[in-house]
Design a protein around this motif. Structure first.
Motif, PDB file in Angstrom:
ATOM      1  N   LYS A 362     -18.419 -28.010  10.622  1.00  0.00           N
ATOM      2  CA  LYS A 362     -19.249 -27.472   9.547  1.00  0.00           C
ATOM      3  C   LYS A 362     -19.433 -28.477   8.421  1.00  0.00           C
ATOM      4  O   LYS A 362     -20.403 -28.409   7.677  1.00  0.00           O
ATOM      5  CB  LYS A 362     -18.623 -26.194   8.989  1.00  0.00           C
ATOM      6  CG  LYS A 362     -18.784 -24.980   9.875  1.00  0.00           C
ATOM      7  CD  LYS A 362     -18.252 -23.733   9.202  1.00  0.00           C
ATOM      8  CE  LYS A 362     -19.050 -23.369   7.973  1.00  0.00           C
ATOM      9  NZ  LYS A 362     -18.541 -22.153   7.315  1.00  0.00           N
ATOM     10  N   LYS A 363     -18.478 -29.406   8.276  1.00  0.00           N
ATOM     11  CA  LYS A 363     -18.595 -30.450   7.256  1.00  0.00           C
ATOM     12  C   LYS A 363     -19.237 -31.705   7.832  1.00  0.00           C
ATOM     13  O   LYS A 363     -19.052 -32.795   7.310  1.00  0.00           O
ATOM     14  CB  LYS A 363     -17.213 -30.779   6.700  1.00  0.00           C
ATOM     15  CG  LYS A 363     -16.483 -29.576   6.109  1.00  0.00           C
ATOM     16  CD  LYS A 363     -15.043 -29.918   5.774  1.00  0.00           C
ATOM     17  CE  LYS A 363     -14.274 -28.676   5.354  1.00  0.00           C
ATOM     18  NZ  LYS A 363     -12.844 -28.946   5.141  1.00  0.00           N
ATOM     19  N   ALA A 465     -19.088 -17.980   4.926  1.00  0.00           N
ATOM     20  CA  ALA A 465     -20.095 -18.666   4.123  1.00  0.00           C
ATOM     21  C   ALA A 465     -19.467 -19.730   3.234  1.00  0.00           C
ATOM     22  O   ALA A 465     -20.051 -20.789   3.003  1.00  0.00           O
ATOM     23  CB  ALA A 465     -20.855 -17.650   3.273  1.00  0.00           C
ATOM     24  N   THR A 466     -18.253 -19.458   2.719  1.00  0.00           N
ATOM     25  CA  THR A 466     -17.607 -20.411   1.811  1.00  0.00           C
ATOM     26  C   THR A 466     -16.229 -20.846   2.284  1.00  0.00           C
ATOM     27  O   THR A 466     -15.755 -21.902   1.887  1.00  0.00           O
ATOM     28  CB  THR A 466     -17.470 -19.803   0.403  1.00  0.00           C
ATOM     29  OG1 THR A 466     -16.725 -18.578   0.493  1.00  0.00           O
ATOM     30  CG2 THR A 466     -18.841 -19.521  -0.196  1.00  0.00           C
ATOM     31  N   THR A 467     -15.569 -20.044   3.101  1.00  0.00           N
ATOM     32  CA  THR A 467     -14.210 -20.362   3.530  1.00  0.00           C
ATOM     33  C   THR A 467     -14.058 -20.092   5.019  1.00  0.00           C
ATOM     34  O   THR A 467     -14.537 -19.081   5.523  1.00  0.00           O
ATOM     35  CB  THR A 467     -13.181 -19.514   2.748  1.00  0.00           C
ATOM     36  OG1 THR A 467     -13.355 -19.743   1.354  1.00  0.00           O
ATOM     37  CG2 THR A 467     -11.767 -19.896   3.140  1.00  0.00           C
ATOM     38  N   ASP A 468     -13.395 -21.010   5.700  1.00  0.00           N
ATOM     39  CA  ASP A 468     -13.105 -20.856   7.122  1.00  0.00           C
ATOM     40  C   ASP A 468     -11.626 -20.514   7.295  1.00  0.00           C
ATOM     41  O   ASP A 468     -10.796 -20.835   6.438  1.00  0.00           O
ATOM     42  CB  ASP A 468     -13.433 -22.139   7.882  1.00  0.00           C
ATOM     43  CG  ASP A 468     -14.882 -22.554   7.697  1.00  0.00           C
ATOM     44  OD1 ASP A 468     -15.715 -21.653   7.506  1.00  0.00           O
ATOM     45  OD2 ASP A 468     -15.166 -23.759   7.736  1.00  0.00           O
ATOM     46  N   THR A 580      -6.354 -21.192   5.870  1.00  0.00           N
ATOM     47  CA  THR A 580      -7.736 -21.417   5.451  1.00  0.00           C
ATOM     48  C   THR A 580      -8.074 -22.887   5.611  1.00  0.00           C
ATOM     49  O   THR A 580      -7.214 -23.759   5.492  1.00  0.00           O
ATOM     50  CB  THR A 580      -7.955 -20.988   3.992  1.00  0.00           C
ATOM     51  OG1 THR A 580      -7.034 -21.684   3.157  1.00  0.00           O
ATOM     52  CG2 THR A 580      -7.748 -19.492   3.841  1.00  0.00           C
ATOM     53  N   SER A 582     -11.500 -24.320   4.473  1.00  0.00           N
ATOM     54  CA  SER A 582     -12.403 -24.902   3.476  1.00  0.00           C
ATOM     55  C   SER A 582     -12.446 -24.056   2.208  1.00  0.00           C
ATOM     56  O   SER A 582     -13.455 -23.449   1.901  1.00  0.00           O
ATOM     57  CB  SER A 582     -13.813 -25.030   4.053  1.00  0.00           C
ATOM     58  OG  SER A 582     -14.240 -23.788   4.573  1.00  0.00           O
ATOM     59  N   PRO A 583     -11.324 -23.962   1.485  1.00  0.00           N
ATOM     60  CA  PRO A 583     -11.360 -23.218   0.228  1.00  0.00           C
ATOM     61  C   PRO A 583     -12.256 -23.912  -0.785  1.00  0.00           C
ATOM     62  O   PRO A 583     -12.457 -25.116  -0.730  1.00  0.00           O
ATOM     63  CB  PRO A 583      -9.894 -23.217  -0.227  1.00  0.00           C
ATOM     64  CG  PRO A 583      -9.291 -24.394   0.439  1.00  0.00           C
ATOM     65  CD  PRO A 583     -10.024 -24.568   1.738  1.00  0.00           C
ATOM     66  N   ARG A 584     -12.750 -23.132  -1.737  1.00  0.00           N
ATOM     67  CA  ARG A 584     -13.716 -23.687  -2.679  1.00  0.00           C
ATOM     68  C   ARG A 584     -13.056 -24.496  -3.788  1.00  0.00           C
ATOM     69  O   ARG A 584     -13.629 -25.430  -4.299  1.00  0.00           O
ATOM     70  CB  ARG A 584     -14.529 -22.545  -3.291  1.00  0.00           C
ATOM     71  CG  ARG A 584     -15.486 -21.885  -2.318  1.00  0.00           C
ATOM     72  CD  ARG A 584     -16.010 -20.582  -2.841  1.00  0.00           C
ATOM     73  NE  ARG A 584     -14.983 -19.552  -2.824  1.00  0.00           N
ATOM     74  CZ  ARG A 584     -15.181 -18.309  -3.211  1.00  0.00           C
ATOM     75  NH1 ARG A 584     -16.351 -17.942  -3.661  1.00  0.00           N
ATOM     76  NH2 ARG A 584     -14.214 -17.421  -3.148  1.00  0.00           N
ATOM     77  N   SER A 585     -11.838 -24.126  -4.214  1.00  0.00           N
ATOM     78  CA  SER A 585     -11.225 -24.774  -5.360  1.00  0.00           C
ATOM     79  C   SER A 585     -10.270 -25.878  -4.923  1.00  0.00           C
ATOM     80  O   SER A 585      -9.805 -25.921  -3.787  1.00  0.00           O
ATOM     81  CB  SER A 585     -10.468 -23.737  -6.195  1.00  0.00           C
ATOM     82  OG  SER A 585      -9.501 -23.081  -5.400  1.00  0.00           O
ATOM     83  N   GLY A 610     -10.313 -29.082  -0.981  1.00  0.00           N
ATOM     84  CA  GLY A 610     -11.230 -28.615  -2.007  1.00  0.00           C
ATOM     85  C   GLY A 610     -11.544 -29.699  -3.019  1.00  0.00           C
ATOM     86  O   GLY A 610     -11.206 -30.874  -2.861  1.00  0.00           O
TER      87      GLY A 610
END
Length: 722
Positions: A362-363, A465-468, A580, A582-585, A610
């Motif tokens: 995904k990245k 959508a934001t975290t895997d 997890t 791909s956390p956002r922070s 993050g």
């Protein structure tokens, strides 16, 4: 969206029945199939007159001696037809002011759809949506005006193509044939073509690739002296054959590849290529292979092999089924290219390669895992035999710290394939020791030599959508020192007993419970029980028994009761671990050291996820102050209890920290009585600790644990005596 056969039904419906009157007419018969109306009163049909009958209906009577009349509806004005407002991307001007335009191609439909528009004098006659194989007719008031068959609808990376065959046009005035069985191609865009110059001024070209349709399509073109003599849109397995009278050129299509990274990374492999002279029929190209490929494509990653060989990952085609990778093999002077897919075994001279997995994260991580890479020298000797991984980046997920300085890193998820894949890296002291790509329901297992170290089942792989997220079940880790299983993975609720023992419920169903007896986080005994239970450590004469229904536990040492607990409820621990990816922070986790008690030199390692790279690091100790400025390092610490803080700052100035407490104790290992010598007296003290008759705090453990297995046993006493 085009609608046909559309009906609008009024909410105000008139029910017609016999006897109803409408103007000068009366209904005499009304059924589902017919409606008969008669006039009640006579009216005169005078020549050259108009008589009103009902509503908007009139009778018009001819000016003649013979009675002739007809009903008609008078409409004051007609709405004008719509102008051809869409300019389209390509137009074909036909005869008698007709125009056929290609408005657009639906780039996401499979099979492809094309929007065509027929107009006359710049006014739209009809819009139509067609697919490959459709036939379109337009009929005028008297007869057919235009017809064509849709042979190809093609949406390339830089070009559009719609080809019509069997095209006919007839004059709307006299029906004469204006276009007789012609072919026409709508083209749009600027192709980034690849040319192959062959013999006798012929040129064979790859015009473009349509990679988003199933099956893949390639637009091939043969020309002579810069004049196209044949072009065709083909799929894998098709053969392109040009034979005006006899065969001049023939080539069969193998792989059609569209990369995700390198600009213009379009490849088509050709097999069974033949060319014959159109002068004397001699063979000019005999059963050759050829690869259409861009001239310059920088590798995403390269591995150095033996004897000056290199293996490079050029690109990945994530839209292909199965996934495909473009590899390049070089020995310093010669390069060969190959398109490979999951599970394929590929041989090229000195190399034998087995593809384990082709991965596109995904990245935008590009990765190929090789189950096996074998290389042979010129005399046939095997000089390389190993698994391998090529990746263009190494993102981090949530790193899970395990025992004995191991950690598990779920780096990336491939959400574009089914079932979904996850890339795991197992680390030891911050250094990767095992990389692999796994799918849901597979079992991840790592061996150090012949010793199993870690195993877990991939329960689920989730791409949000934001975290895997990845969930693991049936997790077990074994000590590299003695093969014993650790008791606290992933998170349990133990009941503490004496002499360092714990008992925990590992699994519960409606009738039974699974119990484990452990000491110093090492499983000693386990079993499944419905009520009464007994677990034991026979080496140390420890027995634990009790009743689940009565909620009591009794511990014995050498058949003597040493502990009795009542009103105890054994609570089941978690059966899975969630990580997890791909956390956002921004987050930093200290992954080494894991255990509180440490001896110099101490290895420090961290994991950052993050935020926005690059990162800067600052490590501090409450005793030594500043100790490091990188993610991984080793150094000595002064004796004492240290609070270690790792601080990371990303490129946007966001700062986060993680802290652990460790004790650095550098006393001579084995000198339990602190007399600066290692003697049998130390061995005697260690034996007392091993059987539980002497207490052992963290500092004593650091000195008495000579074998460095995290516990004090008779083995440590034996090593002291030796």
């Amino acid at each position: 969206v085009q609608l046909r056969y559309t009906w609008a039904i009024s909410d105000d419906v008139t029910i017609i029945k016999s006897g109803d009157e409408f103007g000068k007419l009366e209904v005499v018969n009304a059924t589902q199939k017919k409606l008969i109306l008669n006039n009640n009163d006579n009216f005169s049909l005078d020549p050259k007159s108009t008589k009103h009958i009902i509503g908007k209906i009139d009778f018009k009577i001819a000016d003649s001696d013979e009675l002739r009349f007809y009903p008609f509806i008078a409409i004051n004005s007609f709405p004008p037809p719509p102008l051809a407002a869409w300019p389209g991307i390509a137009k074909w001007n036909l005869y008698e002011n007709y125009t056929l335009a290609l408005i657009a191609i639906d780039a996401k439909s499979s099979p492809r759809q094309a929007w065509l528009q027929l107009s006359k004098d710049d006014y739209v006659i009809e819009d139509l949506v067609v697919r490959t194989g459709d036939t379109y007719w337009y009929n005028g008031t008297q007869h057919e005006i235009f017809s064509a068959k849709i042979e190809v609808v093609f949406k390339g990376t830089t070009t559009d193509l719609v080809r019509l065959t069997d095209v006919y046009q007839y004059s709307e005035t006299n029906g004469s044939l204006l276009i007789n069985n012609n072919t026409h191609s709508f083209t749009h865009g600027s192709p980034d073509r690849q040319d192959w110059e062959i013999y006798e001024n012929y040129n064979f070209s790859l015009v473009d690739i349509d990679a988003r349709v199933t099956p893949r399509q390639a637009w091939l073109q043969l020309s002579k002296n810069n004049v196209t003599v044949m072009d065709s849109v083909v799929v894998s397995g098709d053969c392109f054959s040009y034979r005006p009278n006899t065969t001049i050129f023939r080539a069969c299509v193998g792989d059609i590849f569209q990369g995700m990274n390198n600009a213009g990374s379009k490849l088509v492999t050709l097999e069974d290529v033949y060319q014959y002279s159109e002068i004397n029929g001699s063979v000019l190209i005999n059963n050759a292979t050829y690869l259409f490929m861009p001239e310059e494509a920088a590798p995403l990653e390269t591995a150095e092999l033996e004897e000056n060989y290199t293996l490079s990952l050029i690109d990945i085609d994530a839209r292909a089924t199965p996934r495909e990778a473009w590899l390049q093999i070089s020995n310093g002077t010669y390069k060969s290219n190959a398109i490979v897919h999951d599970g394929e075994r590929y041989t090229d001279g000195a190399l034998e390669i087995v593809i384990g997995s082709v991965f596109y994260g995904k990245k935008s991580t590009n990765l190929v895992q090789f189950s096996s890479v074998r290389q042979y020298s010129a005399n046939g000797t095997l000089i390389l035999n190993q698994s391998m991984l090529l990746a263009d980046q190494y993102p981090n997920g949530e790193i899970w710290a395990l025992h004995e300085n191991y950690a598990l890193n779920p780096r990336e998820i491939d959400a574009h394939v089914y079932p979904r894949q996850v890339w795991f890296t197992l680390l030891k002291n911050g250094t990767p020791v095992y990389d692999t790509v796994m799918r849901s329901k597979q079992v991840y297992t790592y061996y150090n030599g012949s010793m199993k170290v870690f195993t877990a089942k991939i329960d689920s792989v989730f791409a949000g959508a934001t975290t895997d997220m990845v969930q693991l079940r049936e997790i077990k880790q074994y000590s590299e020192l003695d093969g014993g299983e650790f008791a606290d993975l992933p998170a349990w609720y133990p009941v503490h007993l004496t002499y360092g023992y714990d008992i925990a419920a590992k699994q519960i169903n409606w009738r039974t419970i699974a119990l484990q007896l452990s000491k110093n986080n090492r499983i000693i005994d386990e079993g499944i029980f419905s009520d009464t239970f007994m677990l034991e450590d026979s080496d140390n004469q420890i027995t634990v028994s009790g009743s689940l229904n009565s909620h009591n536990i009794t511990q014995y040492y050498n058949d003597m009761e040493v502990l009795n607990l009542t009103n105890v409820t054994l609570k089941a621990g978690y059966s899975k671990k969630t990580l997890t990816i791909s956390p956002r922070s921004l987050k930093i986790s200290i992954t080494s050291p894991i255990h509180r008690l440490q001896r110099n030199p101490i290895t420090f390692a961290s994991s950052v996820i993050g935020g926005t790279p690059p990162y800067s690091y600052n490590w501090t100790s409450t005793i030594n102050n500043h100790i490091g400025s990188t993610d991984t390092f080793s150094r000595n610490l002064l004796d004492g209890s240290h609070t270690i803080t790792a601080r990371v700052t990303d490129s946007k100035g966001v700062t986060v920290t993680d802290s652990i407490v460790i004790s650095s104790y550098n006393k001579l290992r084995g000198d339990v009585n602190s007399d600066t010598q290692i003697t049998s007296a130390d061995a005697a003290i260690v034996l007392q600790i091993a059987v539980g008759s002497s207490l052992c705090d963290s500092k004593t453990l650091a000195v008495a644990d000579v074998s460095e297995d995290g516990k004090v046993t008779s083995l440590d006493a034996l090593m002291i005596l030796q």
